[in-house]
Design an enzyme around this catalytic site. Sequence first.
Site, PDB file in Angstrom:
ATOM      1  N   GLY A 249       0.687  -1.110  -0.039  1.00 54.41           N
ATOM      2  CA  GLY A 249      -0.052  -0.103   0.113  1.00 54.41           C
ATOM      3  C   GLY A 249       0.735   1.122  -0.086  1.00 54.41           C
ATOM      4  O   GLY A 249       0.657   2.157  -0.585  1.00 54.41           O
ATOM      5  N   ASP A 250       1.778   1.352   0.667  1.00 51.71           N
ATOM      6  CA  ASP A 250       2.705   2.570   0.595  1.00 51.71           C
ATOM      7  C   ASP A 250       3.410   2.520  -0.517  1.00 51.71           C
ATOM      8  O   ASP A 250       3.666   3.627  -1.163  1.00 51.71           O
ATOM      9  CB  ASP A 250       4.028   2.009   1.927  1.00 51.71           C
ATOM     10  CG  ASP A 250       3.293   1.569   3.243  1.00 51.71           C
ATOM     11  OD1 ASP A 250       2.415   2.151   3.565  1.00 51.71           O
ATOM     12  OD2 ASP A 250       4.235   1.069   4.016  1.00 51.71           O
TER      13      ASP A 250
HETATM   14  N1  ATP Z   1      -1.310 -10.092  -4.201  1.00 46.74           N
HETATM   15  C1  ATP Z   1      -0.979  -8.923  -5.145  1.00 46.74           C
HETATM   16  N2  ATP Z   1      -0.824  -9.160  -6.388  1.00 46.74           N
HETATM   17  C2  ATP Z   1      -0.646  -8.070  -7.149  1.00 46.74           C
HETATM   18  N3  ATP Z   1      -0.659  -6.766  -6.726  1.00 46.74           N
HETATM   19  C3  ATP Z   1      -0.753  -6.537  -5.183  1.00 46.74           C
HETATM   20  C4  ATP Z   1      -1.158  -7.833  -4.238  1.00 46.74           C
HETATM   21  N4  ATP Z   1      -1.273  -7.102  -3.053  1.00 46.74           N
HETATM   22  C5  ATP Z   1      -1.101  -5.936  -3.136  1.00 46.74           C
HETATM   23  N5  ATP Z   1      -1.075  -5.392  -4.574  1.00 46.74           N
HETATM   24  C6  ATP Z   1      -0.748  -4.298  -5.051  1.00 46.74           C
HETATM   25  O1  ATP Z   1      -0.470  -3.387  -3.975  1.00 46.74           O
HETATM   26  C7  ATP Z   1      -1.660  -2.438  -3.818  1.00 46.74           C
HETATM   27  C8  ATP Z   1      -1.946  -1.938  -2.475  1.00 46.74           C
HETATM   28  O2  ATP Z   1      -2.101  -3.412  -1.655  1.00 46.74           O
HETATM   29  P1  ATP Z   1      -3.327  -3.435  -0.544  1.00 46.74           P
HETATM   30  O3  ATP Z   1      -4.596  -3.130  -1.018  1.00 46.74           O
HETATM   31  O4  ATP Z   1      -3.065  -4.535  -0.033  1.00 46.74           O
HETATM   32  O5  ATP Z   1      -2.889  -2.254   0.272  1.00 46.74           O
HETATM   33  P2  ATP Z   1      -2.675  -2.026   1.881  1.00 46.74           P
HETATM   34  O6  ATP Z   1      -3.538  -2.902   2.591  1.00 46.74           O
HETATM   35  O7  ATP Z   1      -2.752  -0.502   2.316  1.00 46.74           O
HETATM   36  O8  ATP Z   1      -1.187  -2.565   2.221  1.00 46.74           O
HETATM   37  P3  ATP Z   1      -0.222  -2.713   3.217  1.00 46.74           P
HETATM   38  O9  ATP Z   1      -0.879  -2.048   4.494  1.00 46.74           O
HETATM   39  O10 ATP Z   1       0.233  -4.189   3.262  1.00 46.74           O
HETATM   40  O11 ATP Z   1       1.038  -1.760   2.981  1.00 46.74           O
HETATM   41  C9  ATP Z   1      -2.786  -3.111  -5.003  1.00 46.74           C
HETATM   42  O12 ATP Z   1      -3.642  -2.241  -5.089  1.00 46.74           O
HETATM   43  C10 ATP Z   1      -1.942  -3.932  -5.793  1.00 46.74           C
HETATM   44  O13 ATP Z   1      -1.562  -2.844  -6.647  1.00 46.74           O
HETATM   45  O1  F1X Z   2       1.871   0.011  13.205  1.00 48.13           O
HETATM   46  P1  F1X Z   2       1.795   0.869  11.878  1.00 48.13           P
HETATM   47  O2  F1X Z   2       2.389   2.409  12.050  1.00 48.13           O
HETATM   48  O3  F1X Z   2       0.211   0.829  11.661  1.00 48.13           O
HETATM   49  O4  F1X Z   2       2.303   0.050  10.773  1.00 48.13           O
HETATM   50  C1  F1X Z   2       3.704  -0.094  10.515  1.00 48.13           C
HETATM   51  C2  F1X Z   2       4.083  -1.330   9.349  1.00 48.13           C
HETATM   52  O5  F1X Z   2       3.329  -2.530   9.708  1.00 48.13           O
HETATM   53  O6  F1X Z   2       3.796  -0.454   8.211  1.00 48.13           O
HETATM   54  C3  F1X Z   2       4.573  -0.744   7.261  1.00 48.13           C
HETATM   55  C4  F1X Z   2       3.841  -1.501   6.095  1.00 48.13           C
HETATM   56  O7  F1X Z   2       2.673  -0.776   5.671  1.00 48.13           O
HETATM   57  C5  F1X Z   2       5.657  -1.526   7.744  1.00 48.13           C
HETATM   58  O8  F1X Z   2       6.777  -1.206   7.281  1.00 48.13           O
HETATM   59  C6  F1X Z   2       5.635  -1.199   9.345  1.00 48.13           C
HETATM   60  O9  F1X Z   2       5.964  -2.443   9.897  1.00 48.13           O
END
Ligand code: ATP
Ligand code: F1X
Length: 304
Positions: A249-250
């Site tokens: 997501g980041d």
């Molecule tokens: N399994 C996957 N296959 C392909 N693209 C993915 C996958 N998982 C994540 N992505 C890419 O990353 C983007 C962000 O993922 P996600 O919706 O899981 O965000 P998030 O929940 O904010 O993630 P996180 O908190 O783990 O950083 C998705 O819109 C997609 O572009």
């Molecule tokens: O505890 P928070 O601040 O909600 O999330 C922190 C964290 O899970 O978010 C990043 C992935 O998005 C990781 O690098 C880190 O460990």
Amino acid sequence: MIYTVTLNPSIDFTVHVQTLRRGELNRMDQEQKYPGGKGINVSRILARIGVETTALGFVGGFTGTYLTKALTSEGVAHDFVRIDGDTRINIKLKEQSGETEINGAGPSIPPDRLQQFLQKLERLRAGDMLVLAGTIPPSLPPDLYQTLLVTYGKRGIKVVVDTSGEALAQVIRHHPFLIKPNHHELGELFNTTFTSLDETIPYGEKLLAQGIRHVIVSMADKGALLFTADGIYRSNVPRGTVVNSVGAGDSLVAGFIGHLSQHGSVPDAFRYGIATGGATAFSADLASLDTIETVYPQVQLTKL
Ligand SMILES: Nc1ncnc2c1ncn2[C@@H]1O[C@H](COP(=O)(O)OP(=O)(O)OP(=O)(O)O)[C@@H](O)[C@H]1O
Ligand SMILES: O=P(O)(O)OC[C@@]1(O)O[C@H](CO)[C@@H](O)[C@@H]1O
């Protein structure tokens, strides 16, 4: 310049075991340590794609020293306030069956260090971008993101907020430049749940109508939607072997704002963001520029 704020950074300690045996001694097949925290992840990607960035926030102790050294060696500029407590270590457990995360609470931040941090923000100028990402630690005012958004928004700074819960609810009425809730965070905001991206459309539209410039709703491997002034765009999902979804997501946020700041086209920036999120999901660490460029041609948008 794109400034990122990580109030509670981490070292992400990624631990691989075939299957965790609870109550027994487990030995790791592999382990890695990465600089972590949402704003830091955004800065690490921005640096990799050649966008000027500085990471701000609080670091402390031996883990804080490790973190800043790791960022310096990657060429990520930073200007953290030092605190006394140790920067937390977040455990990312990888098993064959999936990923489990155990995040630390993090050190407490005294009021004088908060003042030092606010002082550092005074260098921001109109045209800069400020990314506020991650949870606000309990020792800081729970409305800190809202306060920063109002203060710096008035000065012509584009403020991006990537958070959840109450902090997200507070900022939506103050016109952030971008928010990127995943479908769970969006559901929490409206007290509902979504099982498909289509169900999120009316809610994304509501947010846009409140004056948020860009809203991206992500749903991991089910794609993402962009709500922006000229319409709604849906992205497909690039295909690949998922290695690690931490920071996807980041990476999406970083790819979007980084590409937008370099090239100016909102739909193209969304395509690049999706490629960056996917490239991170297909990598052990965050995405490299090469992986992003390999994934990018696979991303297609549909205007709804
Ligand atoms: N399994 C996957 N296959 C392909 N693209 C993915 C996958 N998982 C994540 N992505 C890419 O990353 C983007 C962000 O993922 P996600 O919706 O899981 O965000 P998030 O929940 O904010 O993630 P996180 O908190 O783990 O950083 C998705 O819109 C997609 O572009
Ligand atoms: O505890 P928070 O601040 O909600 O999330 C922190 C964290 O899970 O978010 C990043 C992935 O998005 C990781 O690098 C880190 O460990």
